[in-house]
Design an enzyme around this catalytic site. Structure first.
Site, mmCIF file in Angstrom:
data_model
loop_
_atom_site.group_PDB
_atom_site.id
_atom_site.type_symbol
_atom_site.label_atom_id
_atom_site.label_comp_id
_atom_site.label_asym_id
_atom_site.label_seq_id
_atom_site.Cartn_x
_atom_site.Cartn_y
_atom_site.Cartn_z
ATOM 1 N N GLU A 9 0.807 -1.226 0.000
ATOM 2 C CA GLU A 9 0.000 0.000 0.000
ATOM 3 C C GLU A 9 0.838 1.274 0.000
ATOM 4 O OE1 GLU A 9 -3.647 2.116 2.543
ATOM 5 O OE2 GLU A 9 -3.127 0.007 2.870
ATOM 6 N N LYS A 63 -8.577 -1.243 1.291
ATOM 7 C CA LYS A 63 -9.601 -1.656 2.259
ATOM 8 C C LYS A 63 -10.470 -2.712 1.595
ATOM 9 C CE LYS A 63 -9.514 0.029 6.341
ATOM 10 N NZ LYS A 63 -8.544 -0.825 6.961
#
Length: 397
Positions: free
Chosen positions: A208, A224
């Site tokens: 990420e 997410k």
């Protein structure tokens, strides 16, 4: 405090540097020029201290829209690690419980020069890493209770979403550095790499992007939503209203974070809810970007983006207060930022899927975002699934 390196780098042996984002051509020809480490107990504003330290070495700090001119006598760049606790301090939020790995700094900045390539040192081969049993800082029941506490806060309207993180530690013998370096080879580890200090090492396998800046544009890529990396798992993730709602909340939070440092009207969502693979998991990722406003410096950037929204929740300050209340130990090396700052770019990954070693223990953090629809037992299982590939690799010696 900073540690000054010797003035003549041309006679120093180089060391391989595998910090995420370091230019590939430079990995084997770098020597450490200087270092700055900071801990929560040191006080002051870590964002300002990071920016000042880098500016003193000729790296960008005052205005990220005007990259520093590369000089042949200047540094190649710098590794930067910022813990979640340091990020919370930057924005005046609670920093949470004490770190279970006190040898680790909350900020580490290492400036590198180009040196002369030397043959690798000879000597005894480090002993194989032997890892003892992992011990969690809370039981599955306590983890599930924390999820229920967050759901109750959501029901009261205190927060919309909160990321809850657990910690585990294991004793070890041998040298943990080779195993931590292997984390970079896990599939999908876009920000794989390591950073070392006196009595500590951080190993990262993160997919990420916390924040990246290049040519005056700032980018973040929040992740997410998680499912097993099977065909059925992918279909389930794409069809899940709960996962999509959780994801969009964080995308909105990241849009707001970037808007604080962006030219008016320039924030865009370039990609929404794209499913990507990390090890044996599918995860949903979006890309949010903006043009930086004139005069935005490194300290401004760090205050706007740290700690990362995908590992805090929304609203960020309220989420951090709840995190501090429900998590029994600090996040240490987890959920922070780690990467590279060069004369003309910055690229920091979020330290999820990250482990660390101190003098006698390995540490690992994993968690997930909690919404009103979260099932406590499923959240406990998701955190375990995220930690499993890292645990397995560290035990592979």
């Amino acid at each position: 405090m900073s540690r000054n390196g010797p003035p003549g780098v041309e006679t120093l042996p180089t060391v391989p540097v595998d910090v995420p984002g370091v230019p590939a051509r430079c990995r084997s020809v770098l020597v450490e020029r200087d270092r700055f480490e900071w801990r929560i107990t040191d006080g002051g504003d870590p964002a300002a201290q990071i920016a000042g330290f880098l500016a003193a070495h000729g790296l960008p700090g005052d205005d990220l829209t005007r990259p520093a001119t590369h000089r042949t006598d200047g540094p190649c760049g710098a590794a930067l690690f910022v813990s979640a606790a340091a990020g919370a301090r930057m924005v005046g939020a609670p920093t949470g419980a004490a770190s279970p790995a006190p040898d680790l700094p909350d900020v580490a900045v290492v400036v590198y020069d180009h040196g002369t390539r030397r043959p690798p040192p000879t000597g005894p081969v480090p002993g194989h890493l032997r890892v003892g049993p992992w011990r969690d800082s809370w039981t599955p029941g306590q983890h599930a209770d924390a999820v229920r506490t967050v759901r109750a806060a959501i029901g009261r309207g205190d927060v919309y979403q909160v990321n809850v993180v657990g910690h585990a530690a294991a004793t070890y013998t041998g040298d943990p550095r080779p195993a931590l370096a292997r984390l970079a080879g896990l599939p999908g580890a876009r920000y794989g790499g390591t950073l070392h200090g006196d009595r500590w090492t951080i190993g990262c396998a993160s997919p990420e992007t916390l924040v990246a800046v290049h040519a005056g544009r700032v980018v973040t890529r929040p992740i997410k939503g998680t499912r097993p990396a099977t065909a059925a798992g992918r279909r389930e993730l794409l069809a899940s209203a709960k996962e999509r709602a959780e994801h969009v909340m964080i995308v909105d939070l990241e849009r707001n974070d970037l808007a604080r440092i962006a030219r008016t009207g320039s924030v865009t969502v370039d990609d929404l809810f794209t499913v990507r693979r990390w090890c044996d998991l599918w995860q949903a990722e979006s890309t949010v970007s903006a043009a930086l406003a004139d005069g935005i410096g490194l300290a401004d950037l760090l205050r706007a983006t740290c700690p990362g929204g995908s590992v805090t929740g929304a609203p960020k300050h309220a989420a951090l207060a709840l995190v501090a209340a429900v998590e029994p130990v600090g996040r240490g090396a987890g959920m922070g930022g780690f990467g590279w700052i060069g004369p003309d770019h910055l690229d920091l990954g979020l330290t999820i899927r990250t482990a660390a070693a101190d003098t006698d223990r390995l540490h690992l953090w994993a968690g997930g975002g909690i919404t009103w629809d979260s099932d406590p037992d499923a959240e406990v299982a998701e955190a375990a699934a995220k930690a499993a590939p890292v645990r397995a690799l560290l035990a592979a010696d």
